[in-house]
Design a protein around this motif. Structure first.
Motif, mmCIF file in Angstrom:
data_model
loop_
_atom_site.group_PDB
_atom_site.id
_atom_site.type_symbol
_atom_site.label_atom_id
_atom_site.label_comp_id
_atom_site.label_asym_id
_atom_site.label_seq_id
_atom_site.Cartn_x
_atom_site.Cartn_y
_atom_site.Cartn_z
ATOM 1 N N ARG A 176 -28.007 36.446 27.820
ATOM 2 C CA ARG A 176 -27.448 35.353 28.633
ATOM 3 C C ARG A 176 -28.524 34.701 29.480
ATOM 4 N NH1 ARG A 176 -21.947 38.715 29.378
ATOM 5 N NH2 ARG A 176 -21.021 37.983 27.442
ATOM 6 N N ARG A 177 -28.472 33.383 29.539
ATOM 7 C CA ARG A 177 -29.531 32.651 30.235
ATOM 8 C C ARG A 177 -29.024 32.122 31.560
ATOM 9 N NH1 ARG A 177 -31.943 28.728 25.488
ATOM 10 N NH2 ARG A 177 -31.259 29.982 23.713
ATOM 11 N N ARG A 178 -28.757 33.050 32.476
ATOM 12 C CA ARG A 178 -28.332 32.623 33.799
ATOM 13 C C ARG A 178 -28.639 33.721 34.797
ATOM 14 N NH1 ARG A 178 -22.858 32.458 30.869
ATOM 15 N NH2 ARG A 178 -22.047 34.553 31.071
ATOM 16 N N SER A 180 -26.614 34.675 37.397
ATOM 17 C CA SER A 180 -25.410 35.418 37.804
ATOM 18 C C SER A 180 -25.501 35.926 39.236
ATOM 19 C CB SER A 180 -25.178 36.590 36.854
ATOM 20 O OG SER A 180 -24.993 36.131 35.538
ATOM 21 N N TYR A 189 -38.303 30.088 42.708
ATOM 22 C CA TYR A 189 -39.489 29.732 41.909
ATOM 23 C C TYR A 189 -39.771 30.728 40.781
ATOM 24 C CZ TYR A 189 -40.409 26.762 45.975
ATOM 25 O OH TYR A 189 -40.303 25.839 46.983
ATOM 26 N N SER A 190 -38.857 31.664 40.548
ATOM 27 C CA SER A 190 -39.116 32.718 39.562
ATOM 28 C C SER A 190 -39.144 32.181 38.145
ATOM 29 C CB SER A 190 -38.001 33.774 39.613
ATOM 30 O OG SER A 190 -37.842 34.286 40.906
ATOM 31 N N ASP A 191 -40.077 32.710 37.352
ATOM 32 C CA ASP A 191 -40.028 32.464 35.917
ATOM 33 C C ASP A 191 -38.957 33.365 35.316
ATOM 34 O OD1 ASP A 191 -41.976 30.463 35.099
ATOM 35 O OD2 ASP A 191 -43.392 31.773 36.120
ATOM 36 N N PHE A 192 -38.253 32.834 34.322
ATOM 37 C CA PHE A 192 -37.051 33.497 33.814
ATOM 38 C C PHE A 192 -37.206 33.753 32.319
ATOM 39 C CE2 PHE A 192 -32.357 33.049 32.701
ATOM 40 C CZ PHE A 192 -32.011 34.275 33.242
ATOM 41 N N TYR A 193 -37.151 35.018 31.954
ATOM 42 C CA TYR A 193 -37.345 35.409 30.548
ATOM 43 C C TYR A 193 -36.107 36.172 30.060
ATOM 44 C CZ TYR A 193 -39.547 37.216 26.336
ATOM 45 O OH TYR A 193 -39.856 37.497 25.031
ATOM 46 N N TRP A 213 -45.617 36.276 27.740
ATOM 47 C CA TRP A 213 -45.131 34.931 28.014
ATOM 48 C C TRP A 213 -45.469 34.527 29.454
ATOM 49 C CZ3 TRP A 213 -41.371 33.591 31.648
ATOM 50 C CH2 TRP A 213 -41.147 32.215 31.728
ATOM 51 N N SER A 217 -47.725 31.098 31.716
ATOM 52 C CA SER A 217 -47.021 30.165 32.586
ATOM 53 C C SER A 217 -47.839 29.931 33.858
ATOM 54 C CB SER A 217 -45.659 30.777 32.925
ATOM 55 O OG SER A 217 -44.898 29.906 33.695
#
Lengths: 223, 223
Positions: A176-178, A180, A189-193, A213, A217
């Protein structure tokens, strides 16, 4: 050294260990049995983070919203959180538990770790654990504060999770790309993987791929 | 109808139109020239959203941090925001501008749209535009409020962007996987989709691909 595999290591990693119930179903267990299979992956990840020199990690335990699930599920994820902390107490970490402890669902065994960092062994990494956490509860803490001057100056210093630092990289298992509700202030400002596999299917390669990854960034912090 | 292409359309879409400067450099323009090429993509997207019945969209214009960039760049992105609003004024939308207007960088031409929704034409969609926005400024607004009772009850009702609803889907162009301070309260449950291409290279297929992905995602709102 494992450390030399990477040119840039995040100081603080946020972990959203999602997919325990879906893992259980796809492996012919009852949904709630997934949570106990989510404990050892956390310690595999803990060992990898120690090897790499990660300074801080925050694990998303459970939220106040999660406790609206069935009683058998709620009992299972609360127990998994308590068991995880009891194992961690025999390792080398500084534990901070953040969450709403003024609730019957908050496990009594964890009260002593709430809002103050407790040192285990050689204290090689700061581990934060969100237990009965809620993003509104976290931010509203600033309103409940009596320190009017501080509130006007710095929101971050007034929230319930103010002792948790800004998160550099958030890794979410389970596809899931959220966020929550995971630490909204520290995550701006976090990078999200996102790892597609369910959390109980954790393996080292998923984590290393996230770090590979991450190092490609740039860091701008809004600039 | 285009609408029948999808089984589920987000009510509110957040747009992070990133990569204007990188697009300019890769096309042998000066960095600041990228911004003017970011205006028409917004209107292509606006037309697609109207066709699909999207009810609300929020565009990330610029932030207070962004204005620390070179003067020539700041002037260019401020002008692009003003130009975009002047075009929108001839379309069918309800515009709400949110941002810190008590600053010399806030464009005077947009003052009349700040903090109140203004209706253009047939008002077919609510368009929010973040102009000289800052997440800390937004959340700190709750502290500046004099309504003590309201603050205790509902954080969301007290922030500067309280008239912007929860965001269902955030689409970011330009490859970066982070929120960069975009509406932290409204984004806590948002699904997050990243387009690798730079914003001036917008095309319909990128947007449709995001919507196809979105409709495969469940909605739990933390439950």
């Amino acid at each position: 050294m494992e450390k030399n595999l990477f040119t840039r290591i995040p100081n603080h990693i946020g972990i959203i260990p999602d997919g325990n119930r879906r893992w259980a179903e796809s492996n012919n267990y009852e949904k709630q049995q997934g949570y106990e299979h989510g404990i050892m992956p956390g310690f595999e990840l803990y060992e990898l983070m120690l090897q790499l020199g990660v300074k801080e990690a925050t694990f998303y335990g459970f939220t106040m919203d999660n406790t609206k699930r069935t009683s058998v599920q709620t009992k299972a994820f609360v127990k998994a959180c308590v068991d995880a902390v009891e194992i961690l107490a025999n390792r080398d970490a500084n534990l901070l538990v953040i969450g709403n402890e003024n609730s019957t669902v908050f496990p009594k065994q964890l009260i002593k770790y709430v809002n103050k960092r407790v040192h285990f062994g050689h204290g090689l990494i700061n581990i934060n654990f969100l237990v009965n956490y809620d993003w509104q509860w976290d931010l509203n803490h600033a309103y409940r504060s009596n320190n009017e001057e501080q509130k006007k100056i710095d929101l971050y210093a007034s929230i319930a999770s103010c002792d948790i630092s800004r998160v550099d990289l958030i890794i979410r298992w389970g596809g899931r790309r959220r966020l929550s509700g995971f630490l909204p202030i520290q995550s701006v400002y976090s990078d999200f993987y996102v790892v597609e596999d369910y959390w109980p299917d954790f393996n080292k390669d998923q984590f290393y791929e996230a770090l590979r990854w991450y190092q490609t960034s740039d860091v701008t912090l809004g600039g």
